[in-house]
Write a protein that holds these residues in place. Structure first.
Motif, PDB file in Angstrom:
ATOM      1  N   ALA A   1      -7.806   0.364   1.070  1.00  0.00           N
ATOM      2  CA  ALA A   1      -8.964   1.161   1.471  1.00  0.00           C
ATOM      3  C   ALA A   1      -8.617   2.636   1.687  1.00  0.00           C
ATOM      4  O   ALA A   1      -9.416   3.513   1.374  1.00  0.00           O
ATOM      5  N   GLU A   2      -7.432   2.925   2.189  1.00  0.00           N
ATOM      6  CA  GLU A   2      -7.049   4.316   2.468  1.00  0.00           C
ATOM      7  C   GLU A   2      -6.917   5.165   1.200  1.00  0.00           C
ATOM      8  O   GLU A   2      -6.970   6.390   1.275  1.00  0.00           O
ATOM      9  N   LEU A   3      -6.759   4.538   0.036  1.00  0.00           N
ATOM     10  CA  LEU A   3      -6.666   5.306  -1.205  1.00  0.00           C
ATOM     11  C   LEU A   3      -7.974   6.012  -1.530  1.00  0.00           C
ATOM     12  O   LEU A   3      -7.977   7.034  -2.206  1.00  0.00           O
ATOM     13  N   LYS A   4      -9.093   5.459  -1.035  1.00  0.00           N
ATOM     14  CA  LYS A   4     -10.404   6.043  -1.345  1.00  0.00           C
ATOM     15  C   LYS A   4     -10.517   7.487  -0.891  1.00  0.00           C
ATOM     16  O   LYS A   4     -11.168   8.288  -1.534  1.00  0.00           O
ATOM     17  N   GLY A   5      -9.914   7.850   0.189  1.00  0.00           N
ATOM     18  CA  GLY A   5      -9.999   9.220   0.677  1.00  0.00           C
ATOM     19  C   GLY A   5      -9.088  10.181  -0.073  1.00  0.00           C
ATOM     20  O   GLY A   5      -9.231  11.387   0.036  1.00  0.00           O
ATOM     21  N   GLN A   6      -8.135   9.647  -0.837  1.00  0.00           N
ATOM     22  CA  GLN A   6      -7.142  10.486  -1.491  1.00  0.00           C
ATOM     23  C   GLN A   6      -7.318  10.615  -3.001  1.00  0.00           C
ATOM     24  O   GLN A   6      -6.848  11.569  -3.600  1.00  0.00           O
TER      25      GLN A   6
ATOM     26  N   GLU B   1      -9.375  -4.289   1.956  1.00  0.00           N
ATOM     27  CA  GLU B   1      -8.461  -4.480   3.077  1.00  0.00           C
ATOM     28  C   GLU B   1      -7.124  -3.787   2.833  1.00  0.00           C
ATOM     29  O   GLU B   1      -6.623  -3.065   3.680  1.00  0.00           O
TER      30      GLU B   1
ATOM     31  N   PHE C   1       0.822  -1.211   0.000  1.00  0.00           N
ATOM     32  CA  PHE C   1       0.000   0.000   0.000  1.00  0.00           C
ATOM     33  C   PHE C   1       0.857   1.263   0.000  1.00  0.00           C
ATOM     34  O   PHE C   1       0.618   2.178  -0.780  1.00  0.00           O
ATOM     35  N   GLU C   2       1.840   1.344   0.879  1.00  0.00           N
ATOM     36  CA  GLU C   2       2.645   2.565   1.006  1.00  0.00           C
ATOM     37  C   GLU C   2       3.342   2.903  -0.307  1.00  0.00           C
ATOM     38  O   GLU C   2       3.430   4.061  -0.695  1.00  0.00           O
TER      39      GLU C   2
ATOM     40  N   GLU D   1       0.682   4.155  -2.854  1.00  0.00           N
ATOM     41  CA  GLU D   1       0.287   5.515  -2.478  1.00  0.00           C
ATOM     42  C   GLU D   1       1.343   6.529  -2.909  1.00  0.00           C
ATOM     43  O   GLU D   1       1.023   7.561  -3.508  1.00  0.00           O
TER      44      GLU D   1
END
Length: 184
Positions: free
Chosen positions: A137-142, A134, A106-107, A110
């Protein structure tokens, strides 16, 4: 000699694409098989089906006001839809930023998408709807994330020719080299 062995191993009696044409010159080939997709449904994709998928991706991105030269993220695996997404992005003159969702932490993904200035990311359905939630998911906010299946279902443009030149085909390709940090 090694050269003779290599030449013999690469001999073929079948011309799949004429040297005078390209994969984008599909005149009269709409019903011919363009791709064999082992382990996927459908296992074969015709030139006409592939052209429609490419056109749908291009039409969707134009509707999202993606401009020539803008980076479009692709979180894809090797598949007919993945290939269509690459050509669809390139068909409007945008740049591809391809990340393999299975092999990229993920990192790193991103960092790559941020560094390339990516605003929109097309995601393979398998990852968008399942394991993606899983891991990414954090990409959705960015970023604006879209399921590749939904994008390919977008109404294609009129059957206009997909025109690409050497000036319009480009992308951002990252390596981590010796530092472990992605860089162009």
């Amino acid at each position: 000699s090694d050269k003779r062995i290599a030449l013999q191993a690469n001999e073929t009696d079948t011309d799949f694409v004429s040297p005078k044409s390209s994969i984008l010159d599909w005149s009269g080939r709409d019903t011919q098989t363009a791709l064999f997709c082992h382990g996927q449904d459908p296992p074969e994709v015709s030139f006409g089906e592939l052209r429609t998928m490419i056109s749908s991706v291009g039409a969707y991105l134009e509707a999202q006001e993606v401009k020539k030269g803008q980076a479009v993220g692709l979180l894809i695996q090797s598949s007919a839809k993945g290939l269509a997404s690459i050509f669809g992005v390139l068909s409007i003159g945008a740049a591809i930023v391809v990340v393999d969702p299975e092999k990229t932490p993920f990192e790193r993904a991103e960092t790559i998408f941020k560094d390339a200035g990516t605003e929109i990311i097309l995601v393979d359905d398998e990852f968008y709807y399942y394991s993606f939630m899983e891991k990414f998911a954090e990409l959705k906010g960015q970023f604006s994330l879209k399921s590749l299946g939904d994008v390919i279902a977008y109404p294609p443009q009129d059957k206009k020719a997909i025109v690409m030149t050497s000036e319009s085909v480009f992308g951002y390709f990252y390596t981590s080299g010796t530092t472990g940090m992605p860089k162009v």
